[in-house]
Design a protein around this motif. Structure first.
Motif, PDB file in Angstrom:
ATOM      1  N   ASP A  88       0.963  -1.177   0.022  1.00 23.99           N
ATOM      2  CA  ASP A  88      -0.046   0.198   0.014  1.00 23.99           C
ATOM      3  C   ASP A  88       0.948   1.229   0.080  1.00 23.99           C
ATOM      4  O   ASP A  88       1.784   1.217  -0.992  1.00 23.99           O
ATOM      5  N   LYS A  89       0.660   1.996   1.024  1.00 25.06           N
ATOM      6  CA  LYS A  89       1.366   3.308   0.888  1.00 25.06           C
ATOM      7  C   LYS A  89       2.616   3.297   1.876  1.00 25.06           C
ATOM      8  O   LYS A  89       3.361   4.126   2.078  1.00 25.06           O
ATOM      9  N   PHE A  90       3.017   1.890   2.175  1.00 27.99           N
ATOM     10  CA  PHE A  90       4.067   1.845   3.135  1.00 27.99           C
ATOM     11  C   PHE A  90       5.217   1.067   2.496  1.00 27.99           C
ATOM     12  O   PHE A  90       4.955   0.105   1.687  1.00 27.99           O
ATOM     13  N   GLU A  91       6.458   1.465   2.949  1.00 29.53           N
ATOM     14  CA  GLU A  91       7.761   0.705   2.851  1.00 29.53           C
ATOM     15  C   GLU A  91       8.198  -0.274   3.841  1.00 29.53           C
ATOM     16  O   GLU A  91       8.502   0.594   4.745  1.00 29.53           O
ATOM     17  N   LYS A  92       8.204  -1.242   3.770  1.00 32.46           N
ATOM     18  CA  LYS A  92       8.513  -2.061   4.851  1.00 32.46           C
ATOM     19  C   LYS A  92       9.704  -3.016   4.784  1.00 32.46           C
ATOM     20  O   LYS A  92      10.052  -3.595   3.766  1.00 32.46           O
ATOM     21  N   THR A  93      10.712  -2.515   5.489  1.00 28.43           N
ATOM     22  CA  THR A  93      12.181  -3.257   5.275  1.00 28.43           C
ATOM     23  C   THR A  93      12.138  -4.587   6.291  1.00 28.43           C
ATOM     24  O   THR A  93      11.684  -4.584   7.352  1.00 28.43           O
ATOM     25  N   ILE A  94      12.392  -5.611   5.733  1.00 30.13           N
ATOM     26  CA  ILE A  94      12.374  -7.154   6.491  1.00 30.13           C
ATOM     27  C   ILE A  94      13.406  -7.207   7.256  1.00 30.13           C
ATOM     28  O   ILE A  94      14.596  -7.167   6.970  1.00 30.13           O
TER      29      ILE A  94
END
Length: 220
Positions: A88-94
């Protein structure tokens, strides 16, 4: 429709679009709510609650994507650490913790699959036979069916910190109904329902029923 991808060394790796089928007005994941209070569906839609996203929800979606990649492509959760997933509008670093959580689900499903069983990841199940207006179908995280159809596993990953009980869990039971119809499971088959919630439970939570017992629940 949102486009999800994993960034790897500057390149976007496409992820499967789970919105392609559209959404039923009723979803199996919300069964604990709409079974008790049908009016909650139009109420939440009116308030915009159903469509809202959050960074924490995006983290759960990211972990689900890792699980799917591992079960379908043979990847390992550790391979995703440090990569960035657009949700969506988020950038998630694993992170290492997210990969570890994904590994609990991946290892459980791989352990349950044998040479005599087939594993289906992110499988869409038709639920029209339940004859519930608005409940057309749903996508189960993992379904494992033995070749002799005497046993099945329906596993669902939960990323939240609020305990989810597996005993007569409505979401998993609904998926089980869909799996019974799709794979034509005999009435004496054993269906193992499993909740994997590593942020709450150290071990997978398991509850088993026969097909006959699940169909009795469905009819009631």
């Amino acid at each position: 429709m949102h486009s999800n991808s994993v960034m790897n060394n500057g390149y976007a790796l496409p992820l499967q679009d789970h919105t392609a089928r559209g959404h039923s007005r009723l979803s199996p994941s919300g069964a604990h709510r709409w079974m008790l209070c049908p009016a909650s569906v139009p109420f939440q839609k009116k308030l915009g609650i159903i469509s809202q996203s959050s960074e924490y929800a995006a983290e759960g979606t990211a972990v689900h994507e890792i699980i799917e990649r591992c079960l379908k492509d043979g990847a390992e959760p550790i391979d995703f650490i440090g990569k960035t997933l657009s949700v969506d509008k988020f950038e998630k670093t694993i992170t290492e913790k997210m990969a570890d959580n994904a590994a609990v689900m991946v290892n459980f499903c791989r352990m349950k699959k044998s040479d005599n069983a087939d594993l289906y990841s992110e499988i869409y199940l038709d639920l029209s036979d339940m004859f519930i207006d608005g409940l057309d179908g749903g996508t189960a995280d993992c379904v494992i069916i033995s070749h002799d159809k005497k046993s099945a596993v329906i596993a669902d990953y939960k990323n939240g910190t609020v305990k989810v009980d597996v005993t007569y869990n409505q979401q998993l039971l609904i998926y089980a109904v869909g799996a019974i119809e799709r794979f034509e499971l005999p009435k004496d088959s054993i269906v193992e329902l499993a909740i994997i919630q590593p942020n709450v439970y150290k071990e997978p939570q398991i509850f088993s029923l026969t097909v006959s017992e699940i169909e009795k629940w469905r009819d009631n």
